[in-house]
Design a protein around this motif. Structure first.
Motif, PDB file in Angstrom:
ATOM      1  N   LYS A 171      21.388 -19.824 -37.663  1.00 25.85           N
ATOM      2  CA  LYS A 171      20.325 -19.604 -36.686  1.00 25.85           C
ATOM      3  C   LYS A 171      19.010 -20.093 -37.305  1.00 25.85           C
ATOM      4  O   LYS A 171      18.594 -19.606 -38.361  1.00 25.85           O
ATOM      5  N   ILE A 172      18.416 -21.061 -36.648  1.00 24.21           N
ATOM      6  CA  ILE A 172      17.193 -21.658 -37.190  1.00 24.21           C
ATOM      7  C   ILE A 172      16.046 -21.433 -36.205  1.00 24.21           C
ATOM      8  O   ILE A 172      16.140 -21.811 -35.035  1.00 24.21           O
ATOM      9  N   ARG A 173      14.983 -20.825 -36.712  1.00 26.82           N
ATOM     10  CA  ARG A 173      13.825 -20.587 -35.848  1.00 26.82           C
ATOM     11  C   ARG A 173      13.147 -21.912 -35.487  1.00 26.82           C
ATOM     12  O   ARG A 173      12.917 -22.774 -36.355  1.00 26.82           O
ATOM     13  N   VAL A 174      12.825 -22.063 -34.210  1.00 27.28           N
ATOM     14  CA  VAL A 174      12.071 -23.236 -33.748  1.00 27.28           C
ATOM     15  C   VAL A 174      10.899 -22.739 -32.891  1.00 27.28           C
ATOM     16  O   VAL A 174      10.878 -21.587 -32.467  1.00 27.28           O
ATOM     17  N   MET A 175       9.945 -23.630 -32.626  1.00 25.51           N
ATOM     18  CA  MET A 175       8.804 -23.257 -31.784  1.00 25.51           C
ATOM     19  C   MET A 175       9.254 -23.110 -30.326  1.00 25.51           C
ATOM     20  O   MET A 175      10.277 -23.665 -29.920  1.00 25.51           O
ATOM     21  N   GLY A 176       8.457 -22.354 -29.560  1.00 28.09           N
ATOM     22  CA  GLY A 176       8.800 -22.043 -28.170  1.00 28.09           C
ATOM     23  C   GLY A 176       8.707 -23.228 -27.222  1.00 28.09           C
ATOM     24  O   GLY A 176       7.658 -23.486 -26.622  1.00 28.09           O
ATOM     25  N   ASN A 177       9.804 -23.957 -27.117  1.00 25.94           N
ATOM     26  CA  ASN A 177       9.890 -25.094 -26.208  1.00 25.94           C
ATOM     27  C   ASN A 177      11.378 -25.459 -26.129  1.00 25.94           C
ATOM     28  O   ASN A 177      12.002 -25.688 -27.175  1.00 25.94           O
ATOM     29  N   VAL A 198      15.004 -26.257 -28.955  1.00 22.70           N
ATOM     30  CA  VAL A 198      16.317 -25.592 -28.992  1.00 22.70           C
ATOM     31  C   VAL A 198      17.390 -26.671 -28.869  1.00 22.70           C
ATOM     32  O   VAL A 198      18.345 -26.707 -29.652  1.00 22.70           O
ATOM     33  N   ASP A 199      17.188 -27.579 -27.914  1.00 26.48           N
ATOM     34  CA  ASP A 199      18.148 -28.679 -27.752  1.00 26.48           C
ATOM     35  C   ASP A 199      18.244 -29.507 -29.037  1.00 26.48           C
ATOM     36  O   ASP A 199      19.321 -29.915 -29.457  1.00 26.48           O
ATOM     37  N   THR A 200      17.075 -29.754 -29.653  1.00 29.55           N
ATOM     38  CA  THR A 200      17.056 -30.567 -30.877  1.00 29.55           C
ATOM     39  C   THR A 200      17.848 -29.887 -31.986  1.00 29.55           C
ATOM     40  O   THR A 200      18.693 -30.511 -32.633  1.00 29.55           O
ATOM     41  N   MET A 201      17.568 -28.588 -32.205  1.00 27.39           N
ATOM     42  CA  MET A 201      18.251 -27.878 -33.303  1.00 27.39           C
ATOM     43  C   MET A 201      19.745 -27.758 -33.031  1.00 27.39           C
ATOM     44  O   MET A 201      20.562 -27.921 -33.941  1.00 27.39           O
ATOM     45  N   GLY A 220      22.777 -26.782 -35.707  1.00 27.64           N
ATOM     46  CA  GLY A 220      22.506 -25.341 -35.847  1.00 27.64           C
ATOM     47  C   GLY A 220      22.347 -24.655 -34.506  1.00 27.64           C
ATOM     48  O   GLY A 220      22.728 -25.199 -33.463  1.00 27.64           O
ATOM     49  N   ASN A 221      21.801 -23.418 -34.555  1.00 33.94           N
ATOM     50  CA  ASN A 221      21.476 -22.692 -33.325  1.00 33.94           C
ATOM     51  C   ASN A 221      19.969 -22.481 -33.306  1.00 33.94           C
ATOM     52  O   ASN A 221      19.448 -21.710 -34.122  1.00 33.94           O
ATOM     53  N   GLY A 222      19.286 -23.137 -32.394  1.00 41.64           N
ATOM     54  CA  GLY A 222      17.828 -22.988 -32.311  1.00 41.64           C
ATOM     55  C   GLY A 222      17.441 -21.662 -31.672  1.00 41.64           C
ATOM     56  O   GLY A 222      17.939 -21.306 -30.619  1.00 41.64           O
ATOM     57  N   GLY A 276      16.847 -11.474 -41.915  1.00 37.64           N
ATOM     58  CA  GLY A 276      18.084 -12.182 -41.619  1.00 37.64           C
ATOM     59  C   GLY A 276      18.338 -12.369 -40.124  1.00 37.64           C
ATOM     60  O   GLY A 276      19.435 -12.743 -39.717  1.00 37.64           O
ATOM     61  N   VAL A 277      17.331 -12.103 -39.292  1.00 34.63           N
ATOM     62  CA  VAL A 277      17.462 -12.377 -37.854  1.00 34.63           C
ATOM     63  C   VAL A 277      17.682 -13.882 -37.672  1.00 34.63           C
ATOM     64  O   VAL A 277      18.409 -14.314 -36.793  1.00 34.63           O
ATOM     65  N   VAL A 278      17.055 -14.677 -38.530  1.00 34.17           N
ATOM     66  CA  VAL A 278      17.359 -16.112 -38.566  1.00 34.17           C
ATOM     67  C   VAL A 278      17.757 -16.485 -40.001  1.00 34.17           C
ATOM     68  O   VAL A 278      17.410 -15.785 -40.952  1.00 34.17           O
ATOM     69  N   ASP A 279      18.477 -17.589 -40.126  1.00 34.83           N
ATOM     70  CA  ASP A 279      18.941 -18.046 -41.449  1.00 34.83           C
ATOM     71  C   ASP A 279      18.007 -19.086 -42.046  1.00 34.83           C
ATOM     72  O   ASP A 279      18.158 -19.467 -43.206  1.00 34.83           O
TER      73      ASP A 279
END
Ligand code: BDP
Length: 329
Positions: free
Chosen positions: A172-178, A182-185, A190-192, A207-210
């Motif tokens: 699970k990889i944190r991404v910015m809100g867009n 999510v599609d990119t990750m 991974g899981n955006g 550990g909510v995100v990896d």
């Protein structure tokens, strides 16, 4: 009135006059609230503060900028909303969270749309950069786009070493809100997971995100490097410029001359931030390495290839613009 009373009355008046002459400028002062998620001293924060100082001098103190750094006014999404209604005057934000508000800007938010950082700079400094700022201003968003800032390249940081998209599986990889990110990750393997910048530290820690993805100055200054991440894998999948916008409510109250000053100082802020930025990337990369973070050079091609469907899906509507971006030397 006896002498003593006369003395006290006139002394009080003199003190009051002195106090008020210091406290009150020649005309009423307008405070411009500016916000940034980054801490004091970060290049973007410094450049906006300096813009404010210049404006204060040039308008004889009519405007005074008050910086709210370190995310004290909320996430970038919230900052954008506050600027839209005039509760915040200047928001310095990534172009990432602007995408859902002004979809036209998403062309710069696509993975691997720029060849490298020099290419991105040439694009934002030229006519395409101007056009995109104007699109934000002309959109119904009620924001006036003042200028660009540099944010280098975004790469992955994780506890486990990433050598290829396959290594991101299940992470699970944190991404910015867009949704584009999510599609990119997801395409990268991974899981955006979207969340605001200021929530990312605890998400990494608990550990909510990896992992997450960002540039070296943010990885360091937001303390993400202290949460157990070990590898900084140089995918450079996103080269997203930042912007700073003014609330249209504020802009419309300014005279043409004042607007011209803001425009001039904004361009200067764009250039000043860039010089500070280059220094900070070197400085924080060194600090990260000294703190035990391993910078991994990775073959970018598999990540580029994996994200082709994202460019196809989100980029179709900007096909002509993307050709123009590619043509910029
Ligand atoms: C940083 C940007 C900042 C973003 C942050 C994020 O400077 O504007 O809020 O990334 O990932 O690089 O949210």
């Amino acid at each position: 009135m006896n002498f003593r009373r006369t003395f006290i009355v006139s002394a009080t008046a003199a003190i009051a006059a002195a106090v008020f002459s210091v406290a009150l400028p020649l005309h009423a002062q307008t405070v411009l609230k500016a916000a940034d998620v980054h801490p004091p001293g970060y290049p973007n924060v410094v450049a906006i503060e300096n813009l404010g100082k210049k404006l204060e001098v040039a308008t004889n103190g009519k405007y005074k900028l008050q910086m709210y750094p370190a995310g004290v006014l909320g996430s970038e999404k919230e900052m954008i909303e506050q600027a839209q209604i005039g509760a915040l005057q200047i928001a310095r934000i990534s172009l990432g969270p602007m995408g859902p508000v002004v979809p036209d800007v998403n062309v710069f938010n696509m993975p691997f749309v720029f060849r490298d950082e020099a290419h991105m700079r040439a694009v934002i400094d030229g006519p395409i950069g101007r056009e995109l700022l104007d699109k934000i201003t002309a959109s119904p968003a009620r924001l006036v786009a003042l200028g660009w800032m540099d944010s280098g390249s975004r790469s992955l940081y994780t506890k486990k070493e990433i050598k290829s998209p396959a290594d991101l599986k299940g992470l699970k990889i944190r991404v910015m809100g867009n949704p584009l990110f999510v599609d990119t990750m997801n395409a990268m393997g991974g899981n955006g997971i979207t969340m605001g910048h200021n929530d990312t530290f605890s998400a990494l820690q608990t550990g909510v995100v990896d992992g997450a993805e960002n540039n070296p100055p943010t990885l360091f200054t937001a303390n993400h490097y202290t949460t157990g991440v070990k590898y900084y894998t140089q995918t450079t999948h996103l080269i997203i410029p930042e912007i700073f916008v003014m609330s249209k409510v504020t802009w419309d109250k300014m005279s043409k001359d004042e607007q011209a000053l803001v425009t001039k100082f904004s361009r200067e802020a764009q250039m000043e931030q860039r010089a500070l930025w280059d220094k900070s990337v070197d400085e924080y990369s060194a600090k990260l390495k000294a703190s035990g973070i391993t910078f991994v050079t990775v073959d970018k091609k598999p990540f580029y290839d994996a994200t082709a469907p994202v460019r196809a899906k989100h980029g179709a509507q900007y096909a002509d613009l993307i050709k123009r971006i590619e043509a910029v030397k």
